[in-house]
Design a protein around this motif. Structure first.
Motif, PDB file in Angstrom:
ATOM      1  N   VAL A 257      14.242  13.099  -9.646  1.00 60.13           N
ATOM      2  CA  VAL A 257      13.116  13.312  -8.737  1.00 60.13           C
ATOM      3  C   VAL A 257      12.922  12.028  -7.922  1.00 60.13           C
ATOM      4  N   SER A 258      12.618  12.177  -6.656  1.00 57.35           N
ATOM      5  CA  SER A 258      12.509  10.988  -5.808  1.00 57.35           C
ATOM      6  C   SER A 258      11.090  10.416  -5.830  1.00 57.35           C
ATOM      7  N   TYR A 259      11.017   9.120  -5.684  1.00 53.36           N
ATOM      8  CA  TYR A 259       9.728   8.434  -5.611  1.00 53.36           C
ATOM      9  C   TYR A 259       8.935   8.945  -4.414  1.00 53.36           C
ATOM     10  N   ASP A 260       9.612   9.170  -3.290  1.00 56.77           N
ATOM     11  CA  ASP A 260       8.938   9.672  -2.084  1.00 56.77           C
ATOM     12  C   ASP A 260       8.280  11.026  -2.343  1.00 56.77           C
ATOM     13  N   THR A 261       8.941  11.889  -3.087  1.00 57.18           N
ATOM     14  CA  THR A 261       8.376  13.200  -3.424  1.00 57.18           C
ATOM     15  C   THR A 261       7.114  13.036  -4.253  1.00 57.18           C
ATOM     16  N   ILE A 262       7.158  12.155  -5.233  1.00 56.64           N
ATOM     17  CA  ILE A 262       5.990  11.916  -6.078  1.00 56.64           C
ATOM     18  C   ILE A 262       4.845  11.382  -5.227  1.00 56.64           C
ATOM     19  N   TYR A 263       5.130  10.386  -4.398  1.00 53.56           N
ATOM     20  CA  TYR A 263       4.073   9.773  -3.592  1.00 53.56           C
ATOM     21  C   TYR A 263       3.490  10.768  -2.594  1.00 53.56           C
ATOM     22  N   ARG A 264       4.338  11.563  -1.987  1.00 53.45           N
ATOM     23  CA  ARG A 264       3.875  12.567  -1.020  1.00 53.45           C
ATOM     24  C   ARG A 264       2.941  13.579  -1.706  1.00 53.45           C
ATOM     25  N   ASN A 265       3.310  14.017  -2.912  1.00 51.85           N
ATOM     26  CA  ASN A 265       2.455  14.938  -3.649  1.00 51.85           C
ATOM     27  C   ASN A 265       1.128  14.286  -4.028  1.00 51.85           C
ATOM     28  N   LEU A 266       1.149  13.051  -4.466  1.00 56.75           N
ATOM     29  CA  LEU A 266      -0.093  12.353  -4.795  1.00 56.75           C
ATOM     30  C   LEU A 266      -0.991  12.258  -3.561  1.00 56.75           C
ATOM     31  N   HIS A 267      -0.389  11.935  -2.436  1.00 57.26           N
ATOM     32  CA  HIS A 267      -1.144  11.854  -1.182  1.00 57.26           C
ATOM     33  C   HIS A 267      -1.744  13.221  -0.829  1.00 57.26           C
ATOM     34  N   ASP A 268      -0.936  14.271  -0.936  1.00 56.38           N
ATOM     35  CA  ASP A 268      -1.429  15.626  -0.645  1.00 56.38           C
ATOM     36  C   ASP A 268      -2.573  15.999  -1.581  1.00 56.38           C
ATOM     37  N   PHE A 269      -2.433  15.685  -2.866  1.00 55.18           N
ATOM     38  CA  PHE A 269      -3.484  15.999  -3.840  1.00 55.18           C
ATOM     39  C   PHE A 269      -4.768  15.233  -3.521  1.00 55.18           C
ATOM     40  N   GLU A 270      -4.613  14.006  -3.059  1.00 57.58           N
ATOM     41  CA  GLU A 270      -5.787  13.218  -2.667  1.00 57.58           C
ATOM     42  C   GLU A 270      -6.487  13.869  -1.469  1.00 57.58           C
ATOM     43  N   MET A 271      -5.723  14.336  -0.500  1.00 60.23           N
ATOM     44  CA  MET A 271      -6.296  14.977   0.680  1.00 60.23           C
ATOM     45  C   MET A 271      -7.028  16.269   0.317  1.00 60.23           C
ATOM     46  N   MET A 272      -6.602  16.927  -0.762  1.00 62.48           N
ATOM     47  CA  MET A 272      -7.245  18.160  -1.229  1.00 62.48           C
ATOM     48  C   MET A 272      -8.406  17.873  -2.176  1.00 62.48           C
ATOM     49  N   ASN A 273      -8.678  16.608  -2.372  1.00 64.07           N
ATOM     50  CA  ASN A 273      -9.763  16.166  -3.256  1.00 64.07           C
ATOM     51  C   ASN A 273      -9.485  16.487  -4.734  1.00 64.07           C
ATOM     52  N   LEU A 274      -8.217  16.646  -5.079  1.00 62.94           N
ATOM     53  CA  LEU A 274      -7.846  16.791  -6.480  1.00 62.94           C
ATOM     54  C   LEU A 274      -7.820  15.420  -7.156  1.00 62.94           C
ATOM     55  N   LEU A 275      -7.477  14.400  -6.370  1.00 59.35           N
ATOM     56  CA  LEU A 275      -7.398  13.038  -6.881  1.00 59.35           C
ATOM     57  C   LEU A 275      -8.309  12.139  -6.072  1.00 59.35           C
ATOM     58  N   GLU A 276      -8.719  11.054  -6.690  1.00 62.21           N
ATOM     59  CA  GLU A 276      -9.359   9.973  -5.950  1.00 62.21           C
ATOM     60  C   GLU A 276      -8.435   8.775  -6.072  1.00 62.21           C
ATOM     61  N   ALA A 277      -8.475   7.913  -5.089  1.00 64.05           N
ATOM     62  CA  ALA A 277      -7.585   6.758  -5.065  1.00 64.05           C
ATOM     63  C   ALA A 277      -8.402   5.490  -4.894  1.00 64.05           C
ATOM     64  N   THR A 278      -7.826   4.399  -5.370  1.00 64.77           N
ATOM     65  CA  THR A 278      -8.427   3.093  -5.185  1.00 64.77           C
ATOM     66  C   THR A 278      -7.310   2.084  -5.037  1.00 64.77           C
ATOM     67  N   ASP A 279      -7.635   0.936  -4.481  1.00 65.23           N
ATOM     68  CA  ASP A 279      -6.694  -0.166  -4.421  1.00 65.23           C
ATOM     69  C   ASP A 279      -7.087  -1.155  -5.490  1.00 65.23           C
ATOM     70  N   LEU A 280      -6.146  -1.467  -6.355  1.00 64.63           N
ATOM     71  CA  LEU A 280      -6.384  -2.396  -7.447  1.00 64.63           C
ATOM     72  C   LEU A 280      -5.217  -3.364  -7.510  1.00 64.63           C
ATOM     73  N   ASN A 281      -5.525  -4.636  -7.377  1.00 70.17           N
ATOM     74  CA  ASN A 281      -4.496  -5.681  -7.376  1.00 70.17           C
ATOM     75  C   ASN A 281      -3.429  -5.422  -6.311  1.00 70.17           C
ATOM     76  N   GLY A 282      -3.870  -4.964  -5.141  1.00 72.32           N
ATOM     77  CA  GLY A 282      -2.960  -4.761  -4.024  1.00 72.32           C
ATOM     78  C   GLY A 282      -2.096  -3.520  -4.129  1.00 72.32           C
ATOM     79  N   GLU A 283      -2.409  -2.634  -5.065  1.00 71.74           N
ATOM     80  CA  GLU A 283      -1.604  -1.440  -5.256  1.00 71.74           C
ATOM     81  C   GLU A 283      -2.510  -0.216  -5.295  1.00 71.74           C
ATOM     82  N   LYS A 284      -2.081   0.853  -4.651  1.00 67.86           N
ATOM     83  CA  LYS A 284      -2.866   2.083  -4.645  1.00 67.86           C
ATOM     84  C   LYS A 284      -2.690   2.781  -5.991  1.00 67.86           C
TER      85      LYS A 284
END
Length: 142
Positions: free
Chosen positions: A56-83
């Protein structure tokens, strides 16, 4: 049905309503985030998924996480310079904020919002959103 399974089912319904097709990989990502119940990096999700789904590609994982965040399934934060991402959907808790451990990523809900104080100081301004997080070390990481 367990609370965890219910959250997975609700999340899958929201994905479908937003035009995402069901895949076992998407279900596995959501299930992993629900079980971890803390902020985690895309790299952590990738490492977990790569054990289950070789190649599985890292890009696929990141794209899905981003999509889930846009759907309000996830919340995101920046911690120590990393999302970092945390499961958010289907929470019965109302508006709240978090204490986030800078070592392990464990979170604790803060059931208070400081916005009333700031609204008084920003008279005449239109506030469109806010974010309030407290960072430190949890009991186990001290």
């Amino acid at each position: 049905m367990s609370q965890s399974n219910s959250k997975v089912e609700q999340s899958l319904t929201i994905m479908k309503e937003n035009g995402l097709k069901y895949t076992k990989k998407r279900e596995a990502i959501i299930t992993y985030l629900i079980r971890r119940n803390r902020y985690i990096t895309a790299r952590e999700v990738y490492e977990f998924m790569n054990k289950e789904y070789k190649g599985v590609s890292y890009d696929t994982i990141y794209r899905n996480l981003h999509d889930f965040e846009m759907m309000n399934l996830l919340e995101a934060t920046d911690l120590n310079g990393e999302k970092k991402f945390r499961f958010h959907c289907c929470q019965e808790v109302g508006h709240h904020h978090h204490f986030i451990c800078t070592v392990c990523g464990k979170t604790k809900e803060i059931h208070m919002c400081p916005m009333d104080f700031f609204k008084e100081q920003l008279s005449g301004c239109e506030i469109e959103g806010h974010r309030f997080e407290i960072f430190g070390r949890c009991e186990e990481c001290r």
